[in-house]
Each structure stands twice: as structure tokens, then as C-alpha cells.
Design a protein around this motif. Structure first.
Motif, PDB file in Angstrom:
ATOM      1  N   LEU A   1      27.590  36.308  93.970  1.00 49.73           N
ATOM      2  CA  LEU A   1      26.493  35.352  93.771  1.00 49.73           C
ATOM      3  C   LEU A   1      26.425  34.918  92.311  1.00 49.73           C
ATOM      4  CD1 LEU A   1      23.773  37.180  95.933  1.00 49.73           C
ATOM      5  CD2 LEU A   1      24.796  34.937  96.438  1.00 49.73           C
ATOM      6  N   ALA A   2      26.583  35.880  91.393  1.00 49.44           N
ATOM      7  CA  ALA A   2      26.548  35.565  89.963  1.00 49.44           C
ATOM      8  C   ALA A   2      27.707  34.641  89.595  1.00 49.44           C
ATOM      9  CB  ALA A   2      26.634  36.863  89.147  1.00 49.44           C
ATOM     10  N   PHE A   3      28.890  34.946  90.133  1.00 51.16           N
ATOM     11  CA  PHE A   3      30.083  34.136  89.860  1.00 51.16           C
ATOM     12  C   PHE A   3      29.840  32.682  90.249  1.00 51.16           C
ATOM     13  CE2 PHE A   3      34.134  32.254  90.991  1.00 51.16           C
ATOM     14  CZ  PHE A   3      34.995  32.712  90.016  1.00 51.16           C
ATOM     15  N   GLN A   4      29.272  32.487  91.439  1.00 48.06           N
ATOM     16  CA  GLN A   4      29.085  31.130  91.937  1.00 48.06           C
ATOM     17  C   GLN A   4      28.028  30.379  91.135  1.00 48.06           C
ATOM     18  OE1 GLN A   4      30.972  29.658  94.459  1.00 48.06           O
ATOM     19  NE2 GLN A   4      29.996  27.881  93.512  1.00 48.06           N
ATOM     20  N   LEU A   5      26.941  31.054  90.793  1.00 42.07           N
ATOM     21  CA  LEU A   5      25.903  30.405  89.985  1.00 42.07           C
ATOM     22  C   LEU A   5      26.466  30.020  88.619  1.00 42.07           C
ATOM     23  CD1 LEU A   5      22.551  32.303  90.611  1.00 42.07           C
ATOM     24  CD2 LEU A   5      23.001  29.853  90.941  1.00 42.07           C
ATOM     25  N   ALA A   6      27.246  30.928  88.013  1.00 45.57           N
ATOM     26  CA  ALA A   6      27.852  30.626  86.707  1.00 45.57           C
ATOM     27  C   ALA A   6      28.766  29.407  86.846  1.00 45.57           C
ATOM     28  CB  ALA A   6      28.640  31.836  86.204  1.00 45.57           C
ATOM     29  N   ASP A   7      29.486  29.331  87.963  1.00 48.87           N
ATOM     30  CA  ASP A   7      30.391  28.206  88.209  1.00 48.87           C
ATOM     31  C   ASP A   7      29.601  26.898  88.341  1.00 48.87           C
ATOM     32  OD1 ASP A   7      33.311  28.041  88.589  1.00 48.87           O
ATOM     33  OD2 ASP A   7      32.792  27.025  90.459  1.00 48.87           O
ATOM     34  N   ASP A   8      28.523  26.953  89.094  1.00 57.39           N
ATOM     35  CA  ASP A   8      27.707  25.757  89.289  1.00 57.39           C
ATOM     36  C   ASP A   8      27.064  25.320  87.972  1.00 57.39           C
ATOM     37  OD1 ASP A   8      28.349  25.801  91.946  1.00 57.39           O
ATOM     38  OD2 ASP A   8      26.478  26.724  92.605  1.00 57.39           O
ATOM     39  N   LEU A   9      26.648  26.290  87.159  1.00 57.72           N
ATOM     40  CA  LEU A   9      26.068  25.959  85.854  1.00 57.72           C
ATOM     41  C   LEU A   9      27.133  25.330  84.957  1.00 57.72           C
ATOM     42  CD1 LEU A   9      23.781  29.086  85.316  1.00 57.72           C
ATOM     43  CD2 LEU A   9      23.024  26.696  85.198  1.00 57.72           C
ATOM     44  N   LEU A  10      28.342  25.913  84.970  1.00 56.47           N
ATOM     45  CA  LEU A  10      29.434  25.361  84.164  1.00 56.47           C
ATOM     46  C   LEU A  10      29.739  23.927  84.570  1.00 56.47           C
ATOM     47  CD1 LEU A  10      31.987  28.303  83.882  1.00 56.47           C
ATOM     48  CD2 LEU A  10      31.027  27.002  81.973  1.00 56.47           C
ATOM     49  N   ASP A  11      29.633  23.670  85.884  1.00 55.50           N
ATOM     50  CA  ASP A  11      29.978  22.336  86.389  1.00 55.50           C
ATOM     51  C   ASP A  11      29.075  21.258  85.782  1.00 55.50           C
ATOM     52  OD1 ASP A  11      31.703  20.878  88.417  1.00 55.50           O
ATOM     53  OD2 ASP A  11      29.707  20.175  89.011  1.00 55.50           O
ATOM     54  N   VAL A  12      27.836  21.613  85.474  1.00 58.82           N
ATOM     55  CA  VAL A  12      26.936  20.599  84.887  1.00 58.82           C
ATOM     56  C   VAL A  12      26.851  20.681  83.370  1.00 58.82           C
ATOM     57  CG1 VAL A  12      25.503  20.338  86.946  1.00 58.82           C
ATOM     58  CG2 VAL A  12      24.869  22.050  85.259  1.00 58.82           C
ATOM     59  N   THR A  13      27.251  21.828  82.775  1.00 59.28           N
ATOM     60  CA  THR A  13      27.066  21.968  81.321  1.00 59.28           C
ATOM     61  C   THR A  13      28.367  21.913  80.536  1.00 59.28           C
ATOM     62  OG1 THR A  13      27.191  24.379  81.493  1.00 59.28           O
ATOM     63  CG2 THR A  13      24.999  23.401  81.606  1.00 59.28           C
TER      64      THR A  13
ATOM     65  N   VAL B   1      28.521  17.332  91.652  1.00 56.11           N
ATOM     66  CA  VAL B   1      27.422  16.380  91.648  1.00 56.11           C
ATOM     67  C   VAL B   1      27.940  14.983  91.978  1.00 56.11           C
ATOM     68  CG1 VAL B   1      25.668  15.295  90.201  1.00 56.11           C
ATOM     69  CG2 VAL B   1      26.051  17.767  90.043  1.00 56.11           C
ATOM     70  N   GLY B   2      29.097  14.626  91.385  1.00 57.87           N
ATOM     71  CA  GLY B   2      29.681  13.306  91.630  1.00 57.87           C
ATOM     72  C   GLY B   2      29.928  13.044  93.105  1.00 57.87           C
ATOM     73  N   ARG B   3      30.276  14.100  93.829  1.00 63.95           N
ATOM     74  CA  ARG B   3      30.540  13.959  95.264  1.00 63.95           C
ATOM     75  C   ARG B   3      29.280  14.100  96.099  1.00 63.95           C
ATOM     76  NH1 ARG B   3      35.863  17.739  95.455  1.00 63.95           N
ATOM     77  NH2 ARG B   3      37.378  16.147  94.903  1.00 63.95           N
ATOM     78  N   GLY B   4      28.152  14.299  95.447  1.00 63.94           N
ATOM     79  CA  GLY B   4      26.913  14.462  96.190  1.00 63.94           C
ATOM     80  C   GLY B   4      26.800  15.830  96.836  1.00 63.94           C
ATOM     81  N   LYS B   5      27.691  16.757  96.453  1.00 61.53           N
ATOM     82  CA  LYS B   5      27.605  18.113  96.994  1.00 61.53           C
ATOM     83  C   LYS B   5      26.403  18.817  96.396  1.00 61.53           C
ATOM     84  CE  LYS B   5      32.423  19.344  97.688  1.00 61.53           C
ATOM     85  NZ  LYS B   5      33.493  20.236  97.264  1.00 61.53           N
ATOM     86  N   GLY B   6      25.584  19.409  97.226  1.00 59.35           N
ATOM     87  CA  GLY B   6      24.465  20.164  96.702  1.00 59.35           C
ATOM     88  C   GLY B   6      24.921  21.510  96.173  1.00 59.35           C
ATOM     89  N   THR B   7      24.345  21.941  95.073  1.00 58.70           N
ATOM     90  CA  THR B   7      24.505  23.317  94.604  1.00 58.70           C
ATOM     91  C   THR B   7      23.101  23.838  94.358  1.00 58.70           C
ATOM     92  OG1 THR B   7      24.512  22.871  92.222  1.00 58.70           O
ATOM     93  CG2 THR B   7      26.617  22.617  93.387  1.00 58.70           C
TER      94      THR B   7
END
Lengths: 304, 304
Positions: free
Chosen positions: B225-237, B251-257
Motif C-alpha cells: 500500500l505504501a509503495f503504491q501511494l508513493a508511486d501515485d504521489l511521484l506521478d503528480v510531483t 492523470v492524463g489518461r483520466g485514471k483515478g488514483t
């Protein structure tokens, strides 16, 4: 015991029905232990790819080889179902646009046409993965030692050094036509390895002696050769209506086969020789091996 | 024992070197028993896909979990290498044009760009197959019972009910944005299942008690869970230069995180909570679990 061709046909068909019932249950939407969910689109694609009306020759070989040597039929059916998952995954991936780009398989749309390409890739991956799940699962009921040996043999037959490697050689053969030795290696890998595994797996399920295991393995190699020659002969003599798929493609692509290299007459004689060799390997088992002997003849005589 | 962040970095790097040496040997051109040949183009593609400079986080988790509970390091390295083959196959197939259509991975051309699409499909298939070969092989030196349990757990983590199913949900999410519960299921399957397996596998290799196995499994779930959240945060930052791949794509693909749904602040707090939960699960092991605890912090803090 198979006294007639009709009795053989019934036995083959009954086995196909048993394998299909098992595959249908294995690919139901019941989520199993350690699975998080079974996404419906992927499950349905796997089901479509596997429940496609094949003859189930490979599972039949697993079951008949196991029964010959006293193996448990239920275990053999499960290992046969696992092997069929591998065979069907290979068809799905081989049909992809980047590979053979086939739109029909047994008269029905291929998986990437019926669903989409991404789903076809994932369904192939998941069927391949599921094969090892099926063998290792409790329900298969074999000793752990047999399961490990089956996993290893199946992986080696299906991977880099077996079927997948054979497909790589097959793709390369479109550019550089291999010589006779190259064709033999390609075919032993692409189609031979899984058929060899099918027969050897029966002996492994039965906990047979090393001698019996080697004998069944050699039998599998012979009918693998027969299978491929019959396939190459069909490619030049049959038409699309009988095969339910495009034919004459190997020659059209400039792919060498033993038939194109040596001629139809030679190939037919060679095919007979492989069937004789296969039958001779079964002699120590006498009448008990009548079904396997009939299978060798069936493989050579098949029309589709 | 890991007293400092520097000591952790060295330990992680040393493990990566050991895993890479093992993968390099496993993917040499030595033909193994039961293999017919190793076609060079396919072998080279598998080697390229696997020897790609990853952090080898999953094998590290296998090895550290095994060592914590007294498991054999050589066996853990082999199971770790098998798991890395699965992880790398999934990257190869996910990068394909029909899937995420990525041309760069860790700053290098993806496999279908460096080779071709057909080879990338086959190399992925063969790596997936090889994972089960590696676990079942004699060299792994575990009891047959452990091997069967590892094969089954790995297959369930990687297949329809795990990683591959998660990728199917991910593709579907481009069309129908899932709700929060859907996102959690998708991520637990797509990235969580293999990380959970990594930690549980360590316990299985060590022949640990059911309690220890459950504890390590729960630890794996938390850092997944931590890995995925870190990944999602990296994707926007983050930006493409740091990640070595395209970013902002979800985000560009409209995929929700969870980040897009709940915001960066919430996600950062949630990430800290997962790391705390993971660390608490390790408390019974005291200082012996310092490296695993450091791994949880590392996963949350990673920059690429």
C-alpha cells in the motif's frame, strides 16, 4: 482397450468432455484462496480461449499414459487441464497481430478479435500462470515430489528451451529459411516439447520407473514428429474449410518445412515410420497400450 | 542490523548485485537438462528485460524476510530471482503498444523498441515460465513441500486473481474510472500481490510458523500500500528526468488514483500511517527486523 477406430473416437471425445468440464470449473468466477478478485473481462477471455472446441489431444495423452502405468485419473485430468492452459495460451499469443496475425481459429474469431489485443495478451499470460497453479494446488492430490517434477518439466517444455523458443525460431525462419536440421530443432521445440511432456507427465503421475518414464518420453517424441509432419502435409494438401483456419501459409511466407524440402512422398513415408517407431515403443505393455497406439495412428491420419 | 540509512543503501545495493549475478547466470546460453536449445535472440531479449538496473526491491524483501526467520540465503536469492522474472515480464508486457505503449523504461528503450514486438511478447512469456522453473529446480535446495507452496502462492499472486487481473482492471479504468474501493482492489492486485508474496515467501523459505507467515504477509500488504501511494504521489510531483519514464500519465489518461481522489495531503498522511503499521508488525522481532523496517521507510521515501 480400444478394439476399433470407433471405440477410440468415443474414448477421445469422452476425455475431451471431462477436460472441458474441469476447465470450465477452474475458470468459473469463484475466487480461490489467495486470489483478491477475478476480473470478469479477463476471466471471460481466458474461458473463451480455452473452451474453444479443441480435440484435447495433449490432455488425452497425459491421461492415457498415466492410466497405462497405473496412475490416478483425477490427477491426470488436472495435469492435462494445466497442459491445455499452456497450449491455449500459446495459440492466443501466436495469433496476435505482432506474431502470426490470425483472425480465425477453429472457425471462430481469435481472442484479440473477439475481445481486444491487450486482453488477449493478459489472458495468455494468465492461462500460462494458471497452469502452474493447477499442478501445485491441493486438489491435484499428487505427492509433493511429483508436483515439483511436473512443474519443472512443464516449465522447461514450455519456455525458452521449448515451445516459446520454438516460436522465436519460427518467427526468425520467416527471414532466414533454416536448413533441415534447423527445421527439426524448431519443430521439436515449438510443437514437440509439449507432446513429449504430455506422455512423460503420465509416467510421472503414475510414479513410474525411470525406464517407463524414458519409454513414454520417447513415445511422445515420436508422435510429436508425426504430429508435425501431418500438420505440414495438411498445410499443402488441405483447404481452409477443413482446417477452420488459413492454410498454405507456411509456404506463402517462405517458411521451410520438411515437406517443402523433401517432398510429399518422402514425408508420407517418414510419417508412417514415426508411427511404427511409436507403436514399437509400446510393445512391452501389450494390449494395455492399445489406446496409445491408436493415438499414434490418429495423430498421423488427422484431417484437421 | 541496519544502524543508518547509509548501511541500508549498501545492503540493498549488495543484494541487487547478488540477484543480478544470479539472473545473469540463469540467463546464460548454457542449455539446461530437458531444454532443446536456447535461441539466442530470445535469450538476449530476456536478458535485456531482466538486467535493466532495477532496485530489486522484491527480491530484497524475499531475502530479508527469509533471513529474519532463519531461512537459507541461497534459496531466498533464487526465489527472489524467480520473482524478479515475474516482475520484469509484467513490465515488458505492460509496455507493449496494445497496453501502456511506453517507449522508455528506466531511461532505456523498452524491449519491443530495442528488439521487436513479437520478441517482447515471447520474452515476457518465457520469463514468466522461467520463474516456475527456477523455484522447482534442484539448485533451489528447498524441501519439495516448500517449493509446491511457493509455486502455488506465486501463481496466485501473479495471475488472474493477482497481478495480471490488476492490469486488466487498470486497462478498464481508462474507460470507467473506478471508485475508491475499486482503486484499492486494483492496486492490491496490480502491485500489492507480488510485494505481499515477496514477504510471505521469505517466511515460507524459512519454514516459519503459521503466525510468522501471517505477520510477514500482513507486513507485505502494508508496504504494498505504501509503495503504491508513493508511486501515485511521484506521478503528480515528479518529472520525467527523475523517473526515467513518462510521468503524469495516470492523470492524463483520466485514471483515478487515491491521490487524485483524496488529495496530496491525505495521501502523505496515509503513507506515514502504512509505514507505522508495517513497523509495528515487526515489533516482536526487535532489532533483528531493523532492515525490514528500514525497507518500509525506504519504500515510502523513494524518489524514483
Amino acid at each position: 482397450m480400444v478394439a476399433s477406430s470407433e471405440a477410440f473416437d468415443i474414448r477421445l471425445k469422452t476425455n475431451a468432455q471431462e477436460i472441458e468440464a474441469l476447465l470450465d470449473a477452474l475458470l468459473s468466477n469463484d475466487v480461490r484462496e489467495d486470489e483478491i478478485a477475478r476480473p470478469e473481462s479477463l476471466r471471460a477471455a481466458m474461458h473463451y480461449a480455452v473452451l474453444n472446441g479443441g480435440k484435447r489431444l495433449r490432455p488425452f495423452l497425459v491421461v492415457e499414459s498415466a492410466l497405462l502405468l497405473g496412475g490416478d485419473k483425477e490427477a491426470a485430468l488436472r495435469v492435462g487441464a494445466a497442459l491445455e492452459c499452456i497450449h491455449c495460451y500459446s495459440l492466443v499469443h501466436d495469433d496476435l497481430p505482432a506474431m502470426d496475425d490470425d483472425k480465425l481459429r477453429r472457425g471462430k474469431p481469435t481472442l484479440h478479435i473477439a475481445f481486444d489485443e491487450a486482453t488477449a495478451i493478459l489472458a495468455g499470460d494468465s492461462l500460462l500462470t494458471y497452469a502452474f497453479d493447477i499442478i501445485a494446488a491441493d486438489e491435484t492430490g499428487l505427492p509433493e515430489q511429483s508436483k515439483v517434477a511436473l512443474v519443472l518439466a512443464l516449465a522447461r517444455s514450455a519456455g525458452l528451451g521449448g515451445m516459446a523458443g520454438g516460436q522465436a525460431l519460427d518467427l526468425a525462419a520467416e527471414k532466414n529459411t533454416p536448413d533441415e536440421r534447423g527445421i527439426v530443432t524448431l519443430q521439436a521445440m515449438k510443437t514437440g516439447a509439449l507432446i513429449r511432456f504430455a506422455c512423460e507427465a503420465g509416467a510421472m503421475i503414475a510414479g513410474a520407473s525411470s525406464d517407463d518414464r524414458k519409454r513414454l518420453r520417447a513415445f511422445g517424441e515420436k508422435i510429436g514428429l508425426a504430429f508435425q509432419l501431418a500438420d505440414d502435409l495438411l498445410d499443402v494438401t488441405s483447404d481452409a474449410a477443413t482446417m477452420g483456419k488459413a492454410t498454405g501459409k507456411d509456404v506463402g511466407r517462405g517458411k521451410g518445412t520438411l515437406v517443402s524440402l523433401r517432398g510429399i512422398g518422402w514425408a508420407e513415408a517418414e510419417l508412417r515410420r514415426h508411427v511404427e517407431d511409436a507403436t514399437q515403443l509400446l510393445e512391452p505393455y501389450g494390449d494395455a497400450a492399445a489406446t496409445l497406439a491408436a493415438t499414434a495412428r490418429f495423430v498421423a491420419a488427422r484431417k484437421s
